[in-house]
Design a protein around this motif. Structure first.
Motif, mmCIF file in Angstrom:
data_model
loop_
_atom_site.group_PDB
_atom_site.id
_atom_site.type_symbol
_atom_site.label_atom_id
_atom_site.label_comp_id
_atom_site.label_asym_id
_atom_site.label_seq_id
_atom_site.Cartn_x
_atom_site.Cartn_y
_atom_site.Cartn_z
ATOM 1 N N ALA A 104 -54.481 18.730 27.399
ATOM 2 C CA ALA A 104 -54.657 19.965 28.158
ATOM 3 C C ALA A 104 -53.403 20.194 28.993
ATOM 4 C CB ALA A 104 -55.885 19.899 29.057
ATOM 5 N N ILE A 105 -53.160 21.461 29.331
ATOM 6 C CA ILE A 105 -52.005 21.832 30.154
ATOM 7 C C ILE A 105 -52.517 22.621 31.348
ATOM 8 C CG2 ILE A 105 -49.851 23.130 30.255
ATOM 9 C CD1 ILE A 105 -49.607 22.687 27.213
ATOM 10 N N VAL A 106 -52.269 22.112 32.532
ATOM 11 C CA VAL A 106 -52.679 22.786 33.762
ATOM 12 C C VAL A 106 -51.558 23.724 34.214
ATOM 13 C CG1 VAL A 106 -53.177 22.460 36.226
ATOM 14 C CG2 VAL A 106 -54.219 20.953 34.525
ATOM 15 N N HIS A 155 -44.213 31.756 24.964
ATOM 16 C CA HIS A 155 -43.076 30.904 24.611
ATOM 17 C C HIS A 155 -43.473 29.635 23.863
ATOM 18 C CE1 HIS A 155 -40.512 33.387 27.167
ATOM 19 N NE2 HIS A 155 -41.415 33.282 28.117
ATOM 20 N N VAL A 156 -44.703 29.170 24.092
ATOM 21 C CA VAL A 156 -45.142 27.897 23.514
ATOM 22 C C VAL A 156 -46.529 28.072 22.914
ATOM 23 C CG1 VAL A 156 -45.597 25.463 23.979
ATOM 24 C CG2 VAL A 156 -43.828 26.645 25.272
ATOM 25 N N ASN A 157 -46.733 27.481 21.769
ATOM 26 C CA ASN A 157 -48.042 27.568 21.106
ATOM 27 C C ASN A 157 -48.999 26.544 21.718
ATOM 28 O OD1 ASN A 157 -50.159 28.045 19.367
ATOM 29 N ND2 ASN A 157 -49.255 26.914 17.653
ATOM 30 N N VAL A 158 -49.683 26.945 22.792
ATOM 31 C CA VAL A 158 -50.563 26.016 23.511
ATOM 32 C C VAL A 158 -52.020 26.158 23.109
ATOM 33 C CG1 VAL A 158 -49.051 25.788 25.496
ATOM 34 C CG2 VAL A 158 -50.676 27.673 25.414
ATOM 35 N N GLY A 159 -52.328 27.141 22.288
ATOM 36 C CA GLY A 159 -53.703 27.298 21.836
ATOM 37 C C GLY A 159 -54.669 27.523 22.971
#
Length: 381
Positions: free
Chosen positions: A152-154, A167-171
């Motif tokens: 996960a990305i907070v 910019h980024v494929n974080v889904g």
């Protein structure tokens, strides 16, 4: 017992003797303390840091009472950052890992060893304003590694969530968990003495930033030279002495008399509290922001806030500030800033309303709540 292992390098300021820590250091330290304070039953917190002197470790550990242990890597910060950026699985560890930044072991894991990793992306400046960072390429590289390896990305705001996705494929792995103000920002014991020592004008406008184009301080300096600003001085915190000279030079080029725009450099938390308490307004003219910690601190102190329409600042203020458009073909940004500041300075009723709205808005942010939400995120994963 479940252990949350926090990569704590960012809780340590890596500048020599800064009296006020930067935003990332503030965030990392406050969040780590909140994670310790909100740990669920049968859960504890372990800290992971890069190699550093033993004397420094003692001071570091005393700042985080309640942790189970501190694990020290064999590599110093720079070497560890380089290793992780190149996919080297060193000091990565296992278990549940939380990183308050992109400084994290974003490497391919061992499929036979369970590991959960959550990292934090504070803004998208590495793409929009790369010149504002010491190593924008490293930040972009780590963000792409996070898209591959993090569970996960907070991010601190919905604005950053939307911008990062461009910019980024974080889904679907982004989670919005904001920061908050620090309880440590309190007035000094001798406010009048400190005000005299700082040579505070009777009335002034406060801002934070530098001549980095992203911060918008250049537009604020230009605004200060316009009649609508009513000749009220501008004090600017948050930059070192050498860079602060660039603000002074810009003020001179704008034709402003000496002292009309004055850089204060870095200030202590108690001096910041004093400045916020006495400022007629706080101006956040940034062209890009990830969250807006100083703007939130202004709201908490009831300092009328004038801010740009950078999405993160609009989200943060939520109507509790005077919003100014960054881009408008009809006038210059400096003219719009001057008009907004002039309106706040001229009308006591408007300033009082903004002060009340600001205090109420700031109550929506709490480090305990942020810590609890991080624990909940790890539990869901």
């Amino acid at each position: 017992m479940t252990t949350l292992r926090v990569i704590a390098d960012d809780t340590i300021a890596r500048t020599s003797t800064q009296p006020r820590i930067n935003g990332l250091t503030r965030y990392a330290g406050e969040l780590t303390r909140a994670l310790i304070a909100t740990a669920p039953p049968e859960c504890d917190v372990e800290l992971i840091v890069s190699r550093r002197p033993t004397s420094e470790l003692a001071a570091f550990e005393s700042a985080f009472p309640g942790t189970t242990r501190t694990t020290v890597s064999r590599l110093p910060h720079g070497a560890l950052a380089s290793a992780w950026a190149n996919g080297v699985r060193v000091a990565a560890g296992t278990g549940i890992l939380h990183a308050p930044s992109l400084f994290a072991p974003l490497v391919r894991g061992d499929q036979h060893v369970a590991r959960q990793l959550v990292v934090t992306v504070h803004d998208t400046i590495a793409w929009t304003h790369p010149g504002s960072l010491d190593d924008a390429a490293w930040a972009r590289r780590m963000a792409h590694r996070a898209a591959k390896h993090a569970d996960a990305i907070v991010v601190p705001s919905h604005a950053v969530a939307a911008e990062l996705a461009e910019h980024v494929n974080v889904g679907e792995r982004i989670r919005v968990i904001p920061g908050a103000t620090s309880a440590g920002i309190t007035l000094p014991d001798d406010p009048e003495v400190r005000a005299s020592w700082l040579k505070l004008p009777e009335r002034f406008v406060l801002a934070s930033g530098s001549m980095d184009p992203r911060s918008g301080i250049d537009a604020l300096v230009e605004a200060a030279a316009l009649p609508e600003f009513q000749d009220v001085p501008v004090l600017v915190v948050g930059d070192d002495e050498w860079r602060g000279r660039r603000i002074t030079e810009a003020a001179m080029l704008a034709g402003l008399p000496e002292g009309r725009v004055r850089p204060l450099g870095t200030v202590s938390d108690s001096d910041l509290a004093l400045l916020l308490t006495r400022a007629a307004a706080f101006v956040a003219p940034s062209y890009a922001e990830g969250f807006g910690l100083m703007a939130l601190e202004a709201l908490a102190f009831g300092t009328p806030l004038v801010h740009s329409d950078a999405p993160a600042l609009v989200e943060l203020a939520s109507g509790a500030g005077y919003q100014v458009a960054r881009y408008d073909a009809g006038s210059r940004y400096a003219e719009r800033l001057a008009a907004a500041v002039g309106t706040v300075l001229a009308g006591d009723a408007r300033a009082e309303a903004l002060a009340t709205l600001g205090r109420d808005r700031a109550k929506a942010f709490s480090w305990r709540d942020s810590g609890a939400r991080v624990w909940q995120l790890h539990a869901e994963l």
